[in-house]
Design an enzyme around this catalytic site. Structure first.
Site, PDB file in Angstrom:
ATOM      1  N   ASP A   9       1.067  -0.987   0.061  1.00  0.00           N
ATOM      2  CA  ASP A   9      -0.024   0.039  -0.012  1.00  0.00           C
ATOM      3  C   ASP A   9       0.994   1.130   0.047  1.00  0.00           C
ATOM      4  O   ASP A   9       2.133   1.174   0.216  1.00  0.00           O
ATOM      5  CB  ASP A   9      -0.971  -0.096   1.325  1.00  0.00           C
ATOM      6  CG  ASP A   9      -1.931   1.225   1.348  1.00  0.00           C
ATOM      7  OD1 ASP A   9      -2.376   1.474   0.294  1.00  0.00           O
ATOM      8  OD2 ASP A   9      -1.832   1.698   2.526  1.00  0.00           O
ATOM      9  N   ASP A  11      -0.163   5.400   0.930  1.00  0.00           N
ATOM     10  CA  ASP A  11      -0.610   5.919   1.974  1.00  0.00           C
ATOM     11  C   ASP A  11      -0.440   5.286   3.479  1.00  0.00           C
ATOM     12  O   ASP A  11      -1.364   4.248   3.569  1.00  0.00           O
ATOM     13  CB  ASP A  11      -1.793   6.859   1.791  1.00  0.00           C
ATOM     14  CG  ASP A  11      -1.825   7.631   0.688  1.00  0.00           C
ATOM     15  OD1 ASP A  11      -2.019   8.926   0.958  1.00  0.00           O
ATOM     16  OD2 ASP A  11      -1.639   7.310  -0.432  1.00  0.00           O
ATOM     17  N   ASP A 172      -1.671  -1.189   5.665  1.00  0.00           N
ATOM     18  CA  ASP A 172      -2.333  -0.423   7.115  1.00  0.00           C
ATOM     19  C   ASP A 172      -3.643  -0.443   7.274  1.00  0.00           C
ATOM     20  O   ASP A 172      -4.191   0.294   8.225  1.00  0.00           O
ATOM     21  CB  ASP A 172      -1.561   0.866   7.145  1.00  0.00           C
ATOM     22  CG  ASP A 172      -2.186   1.819   6.153  1.00  0.00           C
ATOM     23  OD1 ASP A 172      -2.567   2.954   6.950  1.00  0.00           O
ATOM     24  OD2 ASP A 172      -2.426   1.521   5.286  1.00  0.00           O
TER      25      ASP A 172
END
Length: 223
Positions: A9, A11, A172
């Site tokens: 991922d 961000d 996240d």
């Protein structure tokens, strides 16, 4: 099965982008005469891609839906502001460079799979010096479906000629975990991102990308 490739991922995983995202969102709100929101409030709106962020930022509601005309104008305004604010304060998280270097040293193929629009993702990777580590970047608008759909990870598997079980997802958020589950891929979740993932079941909770490299090492067969 030994890991052959990793999808990361962007961000909250590779890059701490929230200050610039919040600045762009507040500049957008100002265009419509709306007051500034706290960065922590806007951080809670991140995760589902730009379209959803604009809805949430305009309505100041995680479940909010701005009417179509306002939303379209908001997307245009957000893109205009984010273009100029893209990499003002954005930086890689501690351990990202070291972790990527170790993953490359293991001979792994690396991809970025984000719900962020492609038009912002590649320049961000270039501005922060991370672009050279990745042979594939998929934005939230690169394919007909985005995370938590399995499609982006399955597309990575096709491009990298590996099975889903050999592709590790590192993220996240629940979008990352759910995409991995839907694709049949293992998943590690970082504890420093924009969502509390401590209660999400996955293959491991980690605090650094160096730990992701160690996870891959431990999955390698003994020679």
């Amino acid at each position: 099965m030994p890991i052959q490739a990793i999808a990361f991922d962007l961000d909250g995983t590779l890059l701490d982008t929230i200050a610039d995202l919040a600045a762009a969102a507040n500049a957008m709100r100002a265009d419509f005469g709306l007051p500034t929101l706290a960065q922590a409030r806007l951080e809670s709106f991140v995760g589902g891609g730009m379209q959803q962020l604009v809805h949430r930022a305009l309505t100041d509601d995680r479940d909010g839906q701005a009417h179509a005309e306002l939303h379209a104008a908001g997307v245009d305004a957000f893109c205009r502001h984010y273009d100029r604010l893209l990499a003002v304060q954005t930086r890689p998280y501690p351990g990202v460079l070291e972790g990527l270097q170790q993953c490359k040293a293991l001979g792994l193929q690396l991809a970025v799979v984000t719900n962020k629009p492609y038009r912002f993702s590649v320049p961000l990777l270039e501005h922060t010096g991370l672009a050279s580590y990745f042979s594939l970047v998929l934005g939230g608008d690169s394919l007909p479906e985005k995370k938590p759909s399995a499609l982006p990870l399955l597309h990575v598997c096709e491009r990298f000629a590996c099975t889903p079980a050999a592709l590790l997802m590192v993220g996240d958020s629940h979008f990352d975990r759910d995409a991995a589950v839907n694709a049949g891929s293992p998943c590690l979740l970082l504890d420093y991102g924009y969502e509390d993932v401590s209660a999400l079941a996955c293959d491991g909770h980690i605090s650094s990308l160096v730990e992701a490299a160690n996870f891959v090492k431990n999955a390698l067969p003994i020679s």
